[in-house]
Design an enzyme around this catalytic site. Structure first.
Site, PDB file in Angstrom:
ATOM      1  N   GLU A 185       0.735  -1.202   0.012  1.00  0.00           N
ATOM      2  CA  GLU A 185       0.061  -0.237   0.008  1.00  0.00           C
ATOM      3  C   GLU A 185       0.828   1.378  -0.051  1.00  0.00           C
ATOM      4  O   GLU A 185       1.901   1.421   0.510  1.00  0.00           O
ATOM      5  CB  GLU A 185      -0.869   0.048   1.248  1.00  0.00           C
ATOM      6  CG  GLU A 185      -2.127  -0.683   0.858  1.00  0.00           C
ATOM      7  CD  GLU A 185      -3.209  -0.658   2.057  1.00  0.00           C
ATOM      8  OE1 GLU A 185      -4.312  -0.945   1.806  1.00  0.00           O
ATOM      9  OE2 GLU A 185      -2.752   0.058   3.185  1.00  0.00           O
TER      10      GLU A 185
ATOM     11  N   CYS B  34       3.518   7.996   1.440  1.00  0.00           N
ATOM     12  CA  CYS B  34       4.300   7.173   2.211  1.00  0.00           C
ATOM     13  C   CYS B  34       4.363   5.710   1.487  1.00  0.00           C
ATOM     14  O   CYS B  34       3.311   5.301   0.918  1.00  0.00           O
ATOM     15  CB  CYS B  34       3.176   6.852   3.379  1.00  0.00           C
ATOM     16  SG  CYS B  34       3.910   5.477   4.601  1.00  0.00           S
TER      17      CYS B  34
ATOM     18  N   CYS C 269       8.630  -8.145   6.064  1.00  0.00           N
ATOM     19  CA  CYS C 269       9.628  -7.406   6.736  1.00  0.00           C
ATOM     20  C   CYS C 269      10.359  -8.515   7.525  1.00  0.00           C
ATOM     21  O   CYS C 269       9.690  -9.332   8.219  1.00  0.00           O
ATOM     22  CB  CYS C 269       9.478  -6.145   7.365  1.00  0.00           C
ATOM     23  SG  CYS C 269      10.995  -5.681   8.378  1.00  0.00           S
TER      24      CYS C 269
ATOM     25  N   CYS D 176       9.883  -6.852  14.454  1.00  0.00           N
ATOM     26  CA  CYS D 176       9.467  -5.841  15.618  1.00  0.00           C
ATOM     27  C   CYS D 176       7.992  -6.393  15.940  1.00  0.00           C
ATOM     28  O   CYS D 176       7.204  -6.736  15.164  1.00  0.00           O
ATOM     29  CB  CYS D 176       9.188  -4.383  15.136  1.00  0.00           C
ATOM     30  SG  CYS D 176      10.785  -3.842  14.540  1.00  0.00           S
TER      31      CYS D 176
ATOM     32  N   CYS E 295       4.409  -4.618  15.023  1.00  0.00           N
ATOM     33  CA  CYS E 295       4.256  -4.430  13.844  1.00  0.00           C
ATOM     34  C   CYS E 295       3.720  -5.547  12.884  1.00  0.00           C
ATOM     35  O   CYS E 295       4.156  -6.532  13.026  1.00  0.00           O
ATOM     36  CB  CYS E 295       5.766  -4.061  13.299  1.00  0.00           C
ATOM     37  SG  CYS E 295       5.583  -3.583  11.447  1.00  0.00           S
TER      38      CYS E 295
ATOM     39  N   GLY F  46       7.774  -2.581   5.081  1.00  0.00           N
ATOM     40  CA  GLY F  46       9.182  -3.147   4.831  1.00  0.00           C
ATOM     41  C   GLY F  46      10.291  -2.302   5.589  1.00  0.00           C
ATOM     42  O   GLY F  46      10.012  -1.070   5.941  1.00  0.00           O
ATOM     43  N   GLU F  47      11.440  -2.807   5.608  1.00  0.00           N
ATOM     44  CA  GLU F  47      12.641  -2.093   6.041  1.00  0.00           C
ATOM     45  C   GLU F  47      13.657  -1.552   4.866  1.00  0.00           C
ATOM     46  O   GLU F  47      14.222  -2.205   4.267  1.00  0.00           O
ATOM     47  CB  GLU F  47      13.656  -2.950   7.005  1.00  0.00           C
ATOM     48  CG  GLU F  47      14.854  -2.336   7.209  1.00  0.00           C
ATOM     49  CD  GLU F  47      14.938  -0.905   7.891  1.00  0.00           C
ATOM     50  OE1 GLU F  47      14.405  -0.810   8.944  1.00  0.00           O
ATOM     51  OE2 GLU F  47      15.649  -0.227   7.455  1.00  0.00           O
TER      52      GLU F  47
ATOM     53  N   SER G  55      13.060   5.814   6.978  1.00  0.00           N
ATOM     54  CA  SER G  55      12.706   5.245   8.081  1.00  0.00           C
ATOM     55  C   SER G  55      13.337   3.776   8.424  1.00  0.00           C
ATOM     56  O   SER G  55      13.085   3.085   7.769  1.00  0.00           O
ATOM     57  CB  SER G  55      11.474   5.252   8.382  1.00  0.00           C
ATOM     58  OG  SER G  55      11.134   4.837   9.830  1.00  0.00           O
TER      59      SER G  55
ATOM     60  N   SER H 218      13.753   4.533  14.024  1.00  0.00           N
ATOM     61  CA  SER H 218      12.508   3.693  15.123  1.00  0.00           C
ATOM     62  C   SER H 218      13.030   3.497  16.100  1.00  0.00           C
ATOM     63  O   SER H 218      13.910   2.407  16.464  1.00  0.00           O
ATOM     64  CB  SER H 218      11.800   2.879  14.208  1.00  0.00           C
ATOM     65  OG  SER H 218      11.129   2.982  13.045  1.00  0.00           O
TER      66      SER H 218
ATOM     67  N   HIS I 191      11.756   3.386  20.043  1.00  0.00           N
ATOM     68  CA  HIS I 191      10.842   2.724  20.654  1.00  0.00           C
ATOM     69  C   HIS I 191      11.093   2.325  22.035  1.00  0.00           C
ATOM     70  O   HIS I 191      10.247   1.629  22.623  1.00  0.00           O
ATOM     71  CB  HIS I 191      10.418   1.409  19.868  1.00  0.00           C
ATOM     72  CG  HIS I 191       9.822   1.739  18.342  1.00  0.00           C
ATOM     73  ND1 HIS I 191       9.307   2.892  18.196  1.00  0.00           N
ATOM     74  CD2 HIS I 191      10.114   1.050  17.374  1.00  0.00           C
ATOM     75  CE1 HIS I 191       9.222   2.990  16.760  1.00  0.00           C
ATOM     76  NE2 HIS I 191       9.541   1.728  16.323  1.00  0.00           N
TER      77      HIS I 191
ATOM     78  N   CYS J  41      -0.461   3.805   7.847  1.00  0.00           N
ATOM     79  CA  CYS J  41       1.094   3.871   7.436  1.00  0.00           C
ATOM     80  C   CYS J  41       1.886   3.470   8.431  1.00  0.00           C
ATOM     81  O   CYS J  41       1.410   3.682   9.496  1.00  0.00           O
ATOM     82  CB  CYS J  41       1.262   5.316   7.242  1.00  0.00           C
ATOM     83  SG  CYS J  41       2.673   5.596   6.060  1.00  0.00           S
TER      84      CYS J  41
HETATM   85  N1  SAH Z   1      10.938  -0.595   8.586  1.00  0.00           N
HETATM   86  C1  SAH Z   1      10.973   0.845   8.942  1.00  0.00           C
HETATM   87  C2  SAH Z   1       9.956   1.754   8.279  1.00  0.00           C
HETATM   88  C3  SAH Z   1       8.414   1.186   8.303  1.00  0.00           C
HETATM   89  S1  SAH Z   1       7.538   1.238   9.557  1.00  0.00           S
HETATM   90  C4  SAH Z   1      11.139   1.300  10.442  1.00  0.00           C
HETATM   91  O1  SAH Z   1      10.615   0.062  11.227  1.00  0.00           O
HETATM   92  O2  SAH Z   1      11.492   2.336  10.704  1.00  0.00           O
HETATM   93  C5  SAH Z   1       7.342   2.980   9.720  1.00  0.00           C
HETATM   94  C6  SAH Z   1       6.930   3.498  11.226  1.00  0.00           C
HETATM   95  O3  SAH Z   1       5.844   2.621  11.629  1.00  0.00           O
HETATM   96  C7  SAH Z   1       8.222   2.730  12.283  1.00  0.00           C
HETATM   97  O4  SAH Z   1       8.566   3.551  13.138  1.00  0.00           O
HETATM   98  C8  SAH Z   1       7.612   1.552  12.974  1.00  0.00           C
HETATM   99  O5  SAH Z   1       7.881   1.229  14.260  1.00  0.00           O
HETATM  100  C9  SAH Z   1       5.950   2.038  12.905  1.00  0.00           C
HETATM  101  N2  SAH Z   1       5.016   1.016  13.362  1.00  0.00           N
HETATM  102  C10 SAH Z   1       4.903  -0.140  12.982  1.00  0.00           C
HETATM  103  N3  SAH Z   1       4.005  -0.876  13.339  1.00  0.00           N
HETATM  104  C11 SAH Z   1       3.295   0.177  14.168  1.00  0.00           C
HETATM  105  C12 SAH Z   1       2.037   0.001  14.699  1.00  0.00           C
HETATM  106  N4  SAH Z   1       1.320  -1.131  14.758  1.00  0.00           N
HETATM  107  N5  SAH Z   1       1.521   1.218  15.307  1.00  0.00           N
HETATM  108  C13 SAH Z   1       2.156   2.420  15.175  1.00  0.00           C
HETATM  109  N6  SAH Z   1       3.423   2.478  14.616  1.00  0.00           N
HETATM  110  C14 SAH Z   1       3.898   1.263  13.947  1.00  0.00           C
HETATM  111 FE1  SF4 Z   2       7.867  -3.358  10.863  1.00  0.00          FE
HETATM  112 FE2  SF4 Z   2       9.698  -1.564  10.609  1.00  0.00          FE
HETATM  113 FE3  SF4 Z   2      10.257  -3.477  12.351  1.00  0.00          FE
HETATM  114 FE4  SF4 Z   2       9.904  -4.194   9.854  1.00  0.00          FE
HETATM  115  S1  SF4 Z   2      11.717  -2.840  10.541  1.00  0.00           S
HETATM  116  S2  SF4 Z   2       9.028  -5.083  11.428  1.00  0.00           S
HETATM  117  S3  SF4 Z   2       8.564  -2.783   9.223  1.00  0.00           S
HETATM  118  S4  SF4 Z   2       8.748  -1.748  12.400  1.00  0.00           S
END
Ligand code: SAH
Ligand code: SF4
Length: 367
Positions: A91, A104, A111, A115, A118, A170-171, A202, A224, A226, A344
């Site tokens: 998407e 976005c 991925c 995490c 996610c 994705g990353e 990101s 990211s 967290h 997103c």
């Molecule tokens: N893989 C990359 C970019 C994609 S995720 C990364 O992890 O940065 C983009 C952002 O959305 C990241 O900060 C991720 O941690 C966050 N994200 C993932 N799942 C989420 C969720 N369920 N609620 C809120 N943010 C989320």
């Molecule tokens: Fe999700 Fe980004 Fe973690 Fe991959 S790296 S699992 S897209 S939050």
């Protein structure tokens, strides 16, 4: 198989044209037709020599991923679901604001980094997107938005996408070469001409790839985070076991020497009772002490069987206040596009989720 012209940055297209005995300026012309004018059909590229058109006919195509669904929200948010193979969807979301339009973009199907909060990570890794699939998201968005006049003013914006955030599925740094080539196209003045400051990668913190990005294509960086300590971050962002916080912070400092902005954006998903306490906010202040940064707090977007809850609003406020009192600029993502289920950061969930439920939030990226 015809060569997909969306797979090339200008350098690549020029080299490919050279093999065909064509001059660099021809590559530039074709590149501009495709990306600036949104024209895929050689018949419409009026200033391209007939001999070249004939040479290319049948040998090339300009093919973005097929659109499965396109939605428009009453608040102007747009969403596309693209088909990238049997059972796979990615998407792309467009978020218009007064002074910018942010797209976005996704970089992988699934991925591998897993995490825990996610839904893309829960889905596992399927494959990297090609350059054409990454650039194709922008190509479709830019040209279809341009074709649709603004609903209130009736005006046509020639370049509706002013910002790109690599925050879809994705990353991005795990699909490094394709992402960097796609970034080249986004930044190229003969294509979209986006400013480096308005293109954000990101990452969850793949340290060596952050250094390579600084060398190859320094754009704005969001990390990211967290969690403010290794014990907690190991649990929710498993890549932390490989690249722990001290290494990550050092990589952020190195990146800033090349970055187009003088700060890193730290993203912090607030998970109720897990990482949203005042004590952790204070620890976070210490954790980032040596890195010029801003914070982007993201209230957790729930998805089925996630095992996490949204943070309470008083916890969100208290967390934010502690960071602000320590002198940081903090933004909190707002929800947008609720009526079209745009989201997103965890877009894959809706594609993978067989229960038919959807995730209903979208962030407003504070670039
Ligand atoms: N893989 C990359 C970019 C994609 S995720 C990364 O992890 O940065 C983009 C952002 O959305 C990241 O900060 C991720 O941690 C966050 N994200 C993932 N799942 C989420 C969720 N369920 N609620 C809120 N943010 C989320
Ligand atoms: Fe999700 Fe980004 Fe973690 Fe991959 S790296 S699992 S897209 S939050």
């Amino acid at each position: 198989m015809p060569q997909n012209l969306l797979d090339f940055d200008l350098q690549g297209l020029t080299a490919w044209f050279a093999e065909l005995g064509e001059k660099p300026f021809r590559a530039k012309q074709v590149f501009r037709w495709i990306h600036q004018s949104g024209v895929a059909d050689f018949g419409q590229m009026t200033d391209i020599a007939k001999s070249l058109r004939e040479k290319l006919a049948g040998a090339v195509e300009t093919r973005a991923p097929a659109i499965k669904l396109a939605h428009a929200s009453i608040d102007g948010t747009r969403k596309w679901l693209f088909d990238v193979g049997v059972g796979n969807g990615i998407e792309t979301v467009f978020i218009p604001e007064d002074d910018r339009g942010t797209l976005c973009v996704s970089s992988q199907v699934g991925c591998a980094l897993e995490c825990t909060f996610c839904s893309t990570g829960r889905q596992g890794f399927n494959r990297n997107l090609s350059v054409a699939e990454i650039v194709g998201q922008l190509w479709v968005a830019q040209h279809s938005l341009r074709a649709a006049p603004n609903r209130t003013t009736g005006a046509v914006d020639p370049r509706p996408v002013s910002n790109v955030v690599m925050m879809g599925m994705g990353e991005p740094l795990a699909n490094f070469e394709n992402v960097v080539t796609a970034l080249d196209v986004m930044l190229d003045d003969h294509a979209y001409g986006l400013s480096r400051r308005r293109v954000t990668v990101s990452t969850s913190g793949i340290v060596p790839a952050m250094d390579r990005l600084a060398e190859r294509c320094p754009v704005a960086l969001a990390v990211s985070l967290h969690a403010p300590n290794d014990a907690l971050r190991d649990q929710i962002v498993p890549i932390n076991k490989k690249y722990p916080l001290a290494e990550l912070m050092a990589a952020c400092r190195r990146y800033l020497a090349h970055a187009p902005r003088d700060f890193i954006t730290f993203e912090y998903v607030l998970l109720a009772g897990v990482n949203d306490t005042p004590a952790l906010a204070r620890e976070l202040v210490e954790c980032v002490r040596d890195v010029p940064c801003k914070f982007n707090l993201i209230p957790f977007n729930p998805f089925p069987a996630s095992g996490y809850d949204k943070p309470r609003s008083d916890a969100q406020r208290a967390f934010r206040q502690i960071l602000q009192d320590a002198g940081f600029v903090v933004t909190t993502r707002k929800t947008r596009g609720d009526d079209i289920d745009a989201a997103c950061g965890q877009l894959a969930g809706r594609v993978a989720d067989k229960s038919g439920r959807v995730l209903k939030r979208i962030h407003k990226e504070a670039a």
